[in-house]
Design a protein around this motif. Structure first.
Motif, PDB file in Angstrom:
ATOM      1  N   GLY A 111       0.797  -1.420  -0.038  1.00 17.55           N
ATOM      2  CA  GLY A 111       0.065  -0.149   0.120  1.00 17.55           C
ATOM      3  C   GLY A 111       0.869   1.275   0.126  1.00 17.55           C
ATOM      4  O   GLY A 111       2.019   1.468   0.388  1.00 17.55           O
ATOM      5  N   GLU A 112       0.308   2.253  -0.392  1.00 20.32           N
ATOM      6  CA  GLU A 112       0.885   3.489  -0.400  1.00 20.32           C
ATOM      7  C   GLU A 112       1.439   4.197   0.597  1.00 20.32           C
ATOM      8  O   GLU A 112       2.532   4.670   0.885  1.00 20.32           O
ATOM      9  CB  GLU A 112      -0.140   4.659  -1.240  1.00 20.32           C
ATOM     10  N   ASP A 113       0.722   4.052   1.811  1.00 19.80           N
ATOM     11  CA  ASP A 113       1.028   4.329   3.181  1.00 19.80           C
ATOM     12  C   ASP A 113       2.449   3.843   3.387  1.00 19.80           C
ATOM     13  O   ASP A 113       3.405   4.475   4.204  1.00 19.80           O
ATOM     14  CB  ASP A 113       0.143   4.307   4.279  1.00 19.80           C
ATOM     15  N   ALA A 114       2.549   2.553   3.302  1.00 18.26           N
ATOM     16  CA  ALA A 114       3.673   1.799   3.665  1.00 18.26           C
ATOM     17  C   ALA A 114       4.887   2.302   3.062  1.00 18.26           C
ATOM     18  O   ALA A 114       6.272   2.395   3.380  1.00 18.26           O
ATOM     19  CB  ALA A 114       3.573   0.123   3.498  1.00 18.26           C
ATOM     20  N   LEU A 115       4.759   2.520   1.790  1.00 21.11           N
ATOM     21  CA  LEU A 115       5.753   2.949   0.841  1.00 21.11           C
ATOM     22  C   LEU A 115       6.231   4.229   1.046  1.00 21.11           C
ATOM     23  O   LEU A 115       7.524   4.396   1.220  1.00 21.11           O
ATOM     24  CB  LEU A 115       5.427   2.618  -0.729  1.00 21.11           C
ATOM     25  N   LEU A 116       5.266   5.174   1.463  1.00 20.48           N
ATOM     26  CA  LEU A 116       5.745   6.378   1.753  1.00 20.48           C
ATOM     27  C   LEU A 116       6.274   6.495   2.983  1.00 20.48           C
ATOM     28  O   LEU A 116       7.399   7.157   3.197  1.00 20.48           O
ATOM     29  CB  LEU A 116       4.259   7.484   2.023  1.00 20.48           C
ATOM     30  N   ALA A 117       5.956   5.663   4.101  1.00 20.31           N
ATOM     31  CA  ALA A 117       6.744   5.432   5.295  1.00 20.31           C
ATOM     32  C   ALA A 117       8.161   4.953   5.032  1.00 20.31           C
ATOM     33  O   ALA A 117       9.147   5.662   5.361  1.00 20.31           O
ATOM     34  CB  ALA A 117       6.038   4.597   6.054  1.00 20.31           C
ATOM     35  N   SER A 118       8.333   4.124   4.345  1.00 20.29           N
ATOM     36  CA  SER A 118       9.674   3.643   3.874  1.00 20.29           C
ATOM     37  C   SER A 118      10.559   4.563   3.265  1.00 20.29           C
ATOM     38  O   SER A 118      11.808   4.705   3.629  1.00 20.29           O
ATOM     39  CB  SER A 118       9.733   2.725   2.705  1.00 20.29           C
ATOM     40  N   VAL A 119       9.910   5.506   2.320  1.00 19.82           N
ATOM     41  CA  VAL A 119      10.721   6.522   1.793  1.00 19.82           C
ATOM     42  C   VAL A 119      11.047   7.597   2.839  1.00 19.82           C
ATOM     43  O   VAL A 119      11.906   8.046   2.902  1.00 19.82           O
ATOM     44  CB  VAL A 119       9.992   7.343   0.521  1.00 19.82           C
ATOM     45  N   LYS A 120      10.203   8.031   3.474  1.00 22.77           N
ATOM     46  CA  LYS A 120      10.368   9.272   4.467  1.00 22.77           C
ATOM     47  C   LYS A 120      11.486   8.780   5.722  1.00 22.77           C
ATOM     48  O   LYS A 120      12.040   9.552   6.087  1.00 22.77           O
ATOM     49  CB  LYS A 120       9.104   9.572   5.138  1.00 22.77           C
ATOM     50  N   ASP A 137       4.995  14.921   0.659  1.00 21.40           N
ATOM     51  CA  ASP A 137       4.482  13.597   0.614  1.00 21.40           C
ATOM     52  C   ASP A 137       3.832  13.453  -0.769  1.00 21.40           C
ATOM     53  O   ASP A 137       4.026  12.480  -1.329  1.00 21.40           O
ATOM     54  CB  ASP A 137       3.330  13.369   1.623  1.00 21.40           C
ATOM     55  N   GLU A 138       3.181  14.463  -1.526  1.00 21.49           N
ATOM     56  CA  GLU A 138       2.648  14.127  -2.806  1.00 21.49           C
ATOM     57  C   GLU A 138       3.699  13.872  -3.661  1.00 21.49           C
ATOM     58  O   GLU A 138       3.399  13.240  -4.631  1.00 21.49           O
ATOM     59  CB  GLU A 138       1.819  15.405  -3.211  1.00 21.49           C
ATOM     60  N   GLN A 139       4.941  14.716  -3.479  1.00 12.82           N
ATOM     61  CA  GLN A 139       5.859  14.594  -4.547  1.00 12.82           C
ATOM     62  C   GLN A 139       6.439  13.100  -4.579  1.00 12.82           C
ATOM     63  O   GLN A 139       6.923  12.287  -5.142  1.00 12.82           O
ATOM     64  CB  GLN A 139       6.783  15.670  -4.210  1.00 12.82           C
ATOM     65  N   PHE A 140       6.489  12.795  -3.085  1.00 13.98           N
ATOM     66  CA  PHE A 140       7.158  11.463  -2.913  1.00 13.98           C
ATOM     67  C   PHE A 140       6.195  10.369  -3.594  1.00 13.98           C
ATOM     68  O   PHE A 140       6.674   9.263  -4.097  1.00 13.98           O
ATOM     69  CB  PHE A 140       7.265  11.000  -1.399  1.00 13.98           C
ATOM     70  N   LYS A 141       4.800  10.523  -3.549  1.00 15.68           N
ATOM     71  CA  LYS A 141       4.066   9.590  -3.796  1.00 15.68           C
ATOM     72  C   LYS A 141       4.239   9.519  -5.283  1.00 15.68           C
ATOM     73  O   LYS A 141       4.065   8.524  -6.082  1.00 15.68           O
ATOM     74  CB  LYS A 141       2.586   9.976  -3.560  1.00 15.68           C
ATOM     75  N   ALA A 142       4.446  10.750  -6.063  1.00 16.48           N
ATOM     76  CA  ALA A 142       4.643  10.859  -7.594  1.00 16.48           C
ATOM     77  C   ALA A 142       5.944   9.998  -7.998  1.00 16.48           C
ATOM     78  O   ALA A 142       5.866   9.352  -8.785  1.00 16.48           O
ATOM     79  CB  ALA A 142       4.395  12.250  -8.100  1.00 16.48           C
ATOM     80  N   LEU A 143       6.915  10.193  -7.040  1.00 15.93           N
ATOM     81  CA  LEU A 143       8.165   9.661  -7.308  1.00 15.93           C
ATOM     82  C   LEU A 143       8.074   8.261  -7.299  1.00 15.93           C
ATOM     83  O   LEU A 143       8.519   7.218  -8.085  1.00 15.93           O
ATOM     84  CB  LEU A 143       9.251  10.103  -6.344  1.00 15.93           C
ATOM     85  N   ILE A 144       7.291   7.482  -6.284  1.00 19.72           N
ATOM     86  CA  ILE A 144       6.955   6.105  -6.122  1.00 19.72           C
ATOM     87  C   ILE A 144       6.267   5.551  -7.267  1.00 19.72           C
ATOM     88  O   ILE A 144       6.616   4.546  -7.750  1.00 19.72           O
ATOM     89  CB  ILE A 144       6.137   5.772  -4.830  1.00 19.72           C
ATOM     90  N   ASN A 145       5.271   6.250  -7.676  1.00 20.94           N
ATOM     91  CA  ASN A 145       4.669   5.843  -8.956  1.00 20.94           C
ATOM     92  C   ASN A 145       5.444   5.671 -10.366  1.00 20.94           C
ATOM     93  O   ASN A 145       5.356   4.587 -10.740  1.00 20.94           O
ATOM     94  CB  ASN A 145       3.218   6.853  -8.967  1.00 20.94           C
ATOM     95  N   TYR A 146       6.238   6.702 -10.291  1.00 21.85           N
ATOM     96  CA  TYR A 146       7.079   6.730 -11.611  1.00 21.85           C
ATOM     97  C   TYR A 146       8.276   5.683 -11.453  1.00 21.85           C
ATOM     98  O   TYR A 146       8.366   4.897 -12.430  1.00 21.85           O
ATOM     99  CB  TYR A 146       7.659   8.023 -11.362  1.00 21.85           C
ATOM    100  N   VAL A 147       8.882   5.506 -10.206  1.00 24.94           N
ATOM    101  CA  VAL A 147       9.846   4.620 -10.012  1.00 24.94           C
ATOM    102  C   VAL A 147       9.269   2.956 -10.242  1.00 24.94           C
ATOM    103  O   VAL A 147      10.064   2.221 -10.651  1.00 24.94           O
ATOM    104  CB  VAL A 147      10.924   4.682  -8.984  1.00 24.94           C
ATOM    105  N   SER A 148       8.266   2.805  -9.753  1.00 23.45           N
ATOM    106  CA  SER A 148       7.532   1.510  -9.693  1.00 23.45           C
ATOM    107  C   SER A 148       6.767   1.151 -10.819  1.00 23.45           C
ATOM    108  O   SER A 148       6.623  -0.181 -11.316  1.00 23.45           O
ATOM    109  CB  SER A 148       6.621   1.174  -8.525  1.00 23.45           C
TER     110      SER A 148
END
Length: 101
Positions: free
Chosen positions: A63-72, A89-100
């Motif tokens: 899930g997004e929350d777990a991935l965001l926590a890992s990045v942060k 947080d929104e930029q991290f989510k965009a990066l997670i989406n992009y890299v994955s």
């Protein structure tokens, strides 16, 4: 037919640009290249490579929350905030989406 093809090309170019640049001017592709690519481009230190569906499947399933926590917070060899100390947080989510993908 030529006109339709030209319109389709314009739409696809615009959509591609929209994927990489958010409304706030954050350029996801450029930020990836300057921060994430060092490890996620090569798989250094066990980082899942960009676009590797198999490597990302289990991570995305958390899930997004777990991935965001890992990045942060950092994870494994990845430092907290993954070299993007000014990302929201929104930029991290965009990066997670992009890299994955």
């Amino acid at each position: 037919m030529k006109n339709l093809l030209a319109k389709l090309m314009l739409v696809s170019l615009f959509m591609g640009f929209a994927v990489f640049v958010q409304a706030d001017g954050f350029n996801v592709e450029e930020k990836y290249k300057s921060t994430c690519n060092m490890c996620h481009g090569s798989g250094a230190a066990g980082a899942p490579r960009k676009g590797d569906a198999n490597a990302w499947a289990a991570r995305l399933a958390q899930g997004e929350d777990a991935l965001l926590a890992s990045v942060k917070n950092g994870k494994g060899a990845m430092p907290a905030k993954g070299l993007c100390s000014d990302c929201t947080d929104e930029q991290f989510k965009a990066l997670i989406n992009y890299v994955s993908h």
